[in-house]
Design an enzyme around this catalytic site. Structure first.
Site, PDB file in Angstrom:
ATOM      1  N   GLN A   1       4.131   8.063  15.872  1.00 18.03           N
ATOM      2  CA  GLN A   1       2.932   7.582  15.180  1.00 18.03           C
ATOM      3  C   GLN A   1       2.057   6.733  16.092  1.00 18.03           C
ATOM      4  O   GLN A   1       0.878   6.517  15.820  1.00 18.03           O
ATOM      5  CB  GLN A   1       3.298   6.807  13.914  1.00 18.03           C
ATOM      6  CG  GLN A   1       4.224   5.631  14.105  1.00 18.03           C
ATOM      7  CD  GLN A   1       5.680   6.005  13.892  1.00 18.03           C
ATOM      8  OE1 GLN A   1       6.165   6.965  14.472  1.00 18.03           O
ATOM      9  NE2 GLN A   1       6.380   5.245  13.063  1.00 18.03           N
TER      10      GLN A   1
ATOM     11  N   LYS B   1       1.180  -0.783   9.773  1.00 20.04           N
ATOM     12  CA  LYS B   1       2.312  -0.133   9.115  1.00 20.04           C
ATOM     13  C   LYS B   1       2.051   1.364   8.914  1.00 20.04           C
ATOM     14  O   LYS B   1       0.920   1.818   8.963  1.00 20.04           O
ATOM     15  CB  LYS B   1       2.574  -0.799   7.755  1.00 20.04           C
ATOM     16  CG  LYS B   1       2.907  -2.295   7.847  1.00 20.04           C
ATOM     17  CD  LYS B   1       4.243  -2.517   8.546  1.00 20.04           C
ATOM     18  CE  LYS B   1       4.605  -3.992   8.618  1.00 20.04           C
ATOM     19  NZ  LYS B   1       3.920  -4.707   9.691  1.00 20.04           N
ATOM     20  N   ASP B   2       3.152   2.104   8.649  1.00 21.98           N
ATOM     21  CA  ASP B   2       3.073   3.555   8.469  1.00 21.98           C
ATOM     22  C   ASP B   2       2.123   3.921   7.337  1.00 21.98           C
ATOM     23  O   ASP B   2       1.911   3.155   6.394  1.00 21.98           O
ATOM     24  CB  ASP B   2       4.459   4.120   8.140  1.00 21.98           C
ATOM     25  CG  ASP B   2       5.448   3.887   9.262  1.00 21.98           C
ATOM     26  OD1 ASP B   2       5.796   4.864   9.934  1.00 21.98           O
ATOM     27  OD2 ASP B   2       5.874   2.728   9.449  1.00 21.98           O
ATOM     28  N   LYS B   3       1.600   5.150   7.423  1.00 19.05           N
ATOM     29  CA  LYS B   3       0.765   5.662   6.336  1.00 19.05           C
ATOM     30  C   LYS B   3       1.637   6.268   5.243  1.00 19.05           C
ATOM     31  O   LYS B   3       1.562   5.855   4.084  1.00 19.05           O
ATOM     32  CB  LYS B   3      -0.230   6.702   6.860  1.00 19.05           C
ATOM     33  CG  LYS B   3      -1.056   7.329   5.728  1.00 19.05           C
ATOM     34  CD  LYS B   3      -2.028   8.377   6.233  1.00 19.05           C
ATOM     35  CE  LYS B   3      -2.815   8.976   5.068  1.00 19.05           C
ATOM     36  NZ  LYS B   3      -3.797   9.989   5.514  1.00 19.05           N
TER      37      LYS B   3
ATOM     38  N   LYS C   1       0.842  -1.197   0.000  1.00 20.24           N
ATOM     39  CA  LYS C   1       0.000   0.000   0.000  1.00 20.24           C
ATOM     40  C   LYS C   1       0.876   1.246   0.000  1.00 20.24           C
ATOM     41  O   LYS C   1       1.997   1.224   0.500  1.00 20.24           O
ATOM     42  CB  LYS C   1      -0.955   0.011   1.195  1.00 20.24           C
ATOM     43  CG  LYS C   1      -0.268   0.029   2.550  1.00 20.24           C
ATOM     44  CD  LYS C   1      -1.273   0.044   3.676  1.00 20.24           C
ATOM     45  CE  LYS C   1      -0.581   0.091   5.024  1.00 20.24           C
ATOM     46  NZ  LYS C   1       0.193   1.317   5.261  1.00 20.24           N
TER      47      LYS C   1
END
Length: 724
Positions: free
Chosen positions: A449, A346-348, A317
């Site tokens: 985050q 997971k990170d954006k 993604k």
């Protein structure tokens, strides 16, 4: 050497021979924030502290004393690539997981996580329905079928009658009465039925094999809206669950009162019954009918087979939150977000690769949707059948490929120095920083985050309100808008101003899955305390538990900063370390019981048996032990400051349980490599970089692995000595 972590080879400034470095250093301004070095008992280990009032999310505490440098990350999405490493040590985007003969991927371990075990071994269950071992339809029994004197024994029956008298005409109470222990499940089922039929206002609570009774708060609330006889008859109707049956309240021509009854029944029993007002001979009454899905029906073999289908895939993604991607895929496939399981979020702002498993979707059906998913920034690969879902935390770690742009030294840059001088200086700073962290590691903070960096109200504050079971405050904090008038903030602001969930839902962007789920629930159940609780329950468990975990993470971050500042950099008496042979860290800290935790003794401290890298600090929870030194007191005082001195880290109404875990104080990057190179002319977009630097500012490429639950941004912060 006692308590020492090995140092990398020091790059002494006086011995540097790179061209132009000396003159650059002579002209460089002193850094405004001087790094304060703290030594402990003459040990060569150092802990460097930098106090920064703006460091809200993560305390500014470092373990190494190198200079560091400035730079920027995530200028472009491709500058930050995260690839999950499965339990076999393989990156999930490079090779499919090894298949077992049964078709299950090797990462699908049958052993559940500690939190999963805890959630499924809860000692208390509230039997507001017919016990699970009595699933057969039955007609409403007559009172004569339930002789409490026979079922409970006369003495216990008399005691129950006396207990009931104490509840009459009193305010709501949490008082309980034990009816004794019943080892036979059929006997327990009869007790549940008999007590609730005789006394519909009581709730039966099972702490196996013991049964307790207490007042049912739902009954008390309903009895304030209708007559006591109607309330009793309605609860008997609910308890019997006779398929196709209905119950009608007495005539009621007050529309506002009928609305209040409708709202109560929808809020408390909406999944079980449906209500409708009807007119009969000039009067209006409320009829309640059991929903067809109120009782579990027998599923066909084909339906059971479909529900047992699990399909694994690798998700790539871009610029999407994990939960946002899941919400979109669930809508496209016609399943629930909770049907998707994954090992970690997971990170954006990154390109990420991770393993996922979806339930009730065949590989062929998933493949048919891949083109649609690609339009939303999601690419699916390695689609295959497996035999079971993934569990949170079932990964070895993550691999990172990062680019740091616009490198420059701390402090004011020297515009008179030549480009070659600056390049040489940065080369020395980068080498010293990376080599130091490669050997010594970094303070294992939870990254920003984890708390929602940049948000007006951060996730840990929401989690604190949930731990206090203040559902209304937690919901209002959740819906606190950001500055500006973007669609999401506009919808949140509208909800807080109007309390109108339906209108706010229409304004909320489709991509905001959590907000929309909660607004739907608020529209259905109301915005009172019970409605807010239902709104939180509308979120999948992994979403709900995120917020209390964020609070516990905040406490852990503060604990490690306090530990380093007050007890220094060596293992001290009362510290916690792993009890294990070879001092190797277990694969998953969350699955390690307190029995594997060792408390450092005086003799072990004096002998330097353990190092700082082996010290653990507990994440608050209900199964962890705390350090037996000043840090134990610190935890107590810290939790008490937030009003959690008696917190059990369980929120029964939201089905949340936080057992806690042990987190190493330090983390170490593995397989770390780097390359420093002069940047070519930049592509457009991303990063506030001056035109003068675009042509010649160096870039740093970093590649490394981290254990699960370790943050690349925190590793970078230790390398750069600033928030990247």
């Amino acid at each position: 050497m006692k308590g020492a972590w090995p140092w990398s080879r020091e790059l002494r400034r006086g011995n540097r021979s790179e061209p132009g470095v000396k003159s650059w250093e002579e002209r460089r301004n002193t850094r405004s924030a001087v790094l304060e070095k703290q030594r402990n008992d003459g040990s060569p280990d150092e802990v460097t502290m930098k106090q920064d009032s703006d460091a809200v999310n993560v305390p500014a505490c470092f373990i190494s004393s190198h200079e560091g440098f400035l730079g920027s990350i995530k200028n472009f999405i491709r500058d930050f690539v995260v690839t999950e490493i499965d339990l076999n040590g393989q990156q999930v985007n490079k090779a499919a997981a090894t298949q077992t003969p049964g078709g299950a991927s090797s990462y699908n371990n049958n052993e559940p996580t500690a939190e999963f075990k805890q959630n499924n071994q809860s000692s208390v269950s509230f039997d507001t329905d017919v016990p699970a071992d009595c699933e057969v339809d039955f007609a409403p029994p007559s009172p004569g079928n339930f002789d409490l004197g026979v079922i409970l024994g006369q003495s216990v029956s008399d005691e129950l009658e006396q207990f009931v008298l104490t509840l009459k005409d009193e305010k709501p109470t949490r008082q309980e009465l034990s009816l004794g222990s019943f080892t036979d499940k059929h006997h327990r089922a009869n007790v549940h039925r008999a007590v609730r039929h005789r006394f519909p206002f009581l709730m039966t609570v099972t702490i196996q094999p013991e049964i307790r009774v207490r007042e049912d708060p739902d009954y008390r609330e309903l009895s304030q809206l209708v007559t006591e006889d109607e309330a009793e008859d309605f609860f008997r109707f609910i308890d019997a669950k006779v398929r196709g049956s209905s119950y009608t309240f007495g005539p009621d021509d007050n529309k506002e009162h009928r609305t209040a009854v409708h709202h109560f029944l929808s809020r408390r029993f909406g999944k079980l019954v449906e209500t409708k007002s009807f007119s009969d001979q000039g009067s209006t009454a409320i009829s309640v009918r059991l929903r067809e899905r109120g009782r579990p029906k027998k599923r066909s073999a084909e339906e059971r087979k479909e529900e047992e289908v699990y399909t694994a895939f690798t998700l790539c993604k871009e610029n999407l939150e994990t939960l946002e991607a899941i919400s979109y895929m669930a809508a496209a496939l016609g399943v629930l977000p909770s049907d998707f399981t994954y090992a970690g979020i997971k990170d954006k702002r990154a390109i990420t690769y991770q393993s996922m498993v979806v339930r009730k979707v065949s590989p062929q059906r998933l493949k048919e949707k891949t083109g649609e998913f690609e339009k939303r920034g999601m690419r699916l690969s390695q689609i295959r059948s497996v035999s079971e879902p993934l569990r949170l935390g079932r990964l070895q770690g993550n691999h990172f490929d990062l680019v740091v742009r616009d490198l420059r030294p701390h402090g004011a840059s020297d515009t008179h120095a030549s480009g070659a001088d600056r390049q040489a200086c940065l080369a020395v700073l980068v080498k010293e920083a990376v080599e130091n962290v490669k050997v010594r590691g970094f303070v294992n903070y939870y990254g920003p985050q984890r708390f929602g960096s940049g948000q007006s109200v951060q996730s840990d504050r929401v989690g604190l309100a949930l731990l206090k079971e203040d559902m209304v405050s937690a919901l209002h904090l959740f819906f606190t808008p950001e500055e500006g008038d973007d669609p999401q903030s506009h919808a949140k602001r509208h909800f807080l101003q109007t309390d109108n969930a339906k209108e706010s839902l229409a304004l909320m962007p489709l991509s905001k899955a959590r907000e929309r789920l909660m607004l739907r629930a608020l529209n259905r159940y109301g915005t009172g305390a019970d409605g807010c609780a239902q709104a939180w329950l509308s979120l999948p468990h992994s979403m709900r538990v995120f917020y209390p975990h964020a609070y516990c993470s905040r406490v852990w971050n503060e604990a490690v900063a306090h530990r380093l500042a007050t007890l220094g950099h060596s293992a001290r008496r009362g510290d916690l370390v792993w009890m294990q042979e070879g001092n190797n860290k277990p694969e998953d800290t969350a699955e390690t019981s307190s029995a594997q935790i060792h408390v450092v003794t005086d003799q072990e401290e004096q002998g330097g048996v353990y190092t700082l890298g082996q010290v653990l600090l507990p994440m608050p929870g209900n199964t962890v032990k705390y350090p037996e030194n000043a840090m134990g007191t610190w935890y107590q005082e810290r939790l008490a400051r937030d009003g959690l001195e008696d917190c059990r880290f369980r929120v029964g109404s939201l089905k949340l349980n936080l057992p806690g875990c042990y987190r190493p104080l330090l983390a170490l990057p593995h397989n770390l490599s780097y390359q420093l190179q002069r940047a070519a002319c930049r592509e457009g977009g991303g990063g506030a970089v001056s035109g003068e630097r675009k042509q010649d500012s160096p870039t740093l490429t970093l590649n490394f692995d981290l254990d699960s639950s370790c943050y690349a941004t925190i590793c970078l912060r230790e390398i750069m000595k600033c928030d990247p």
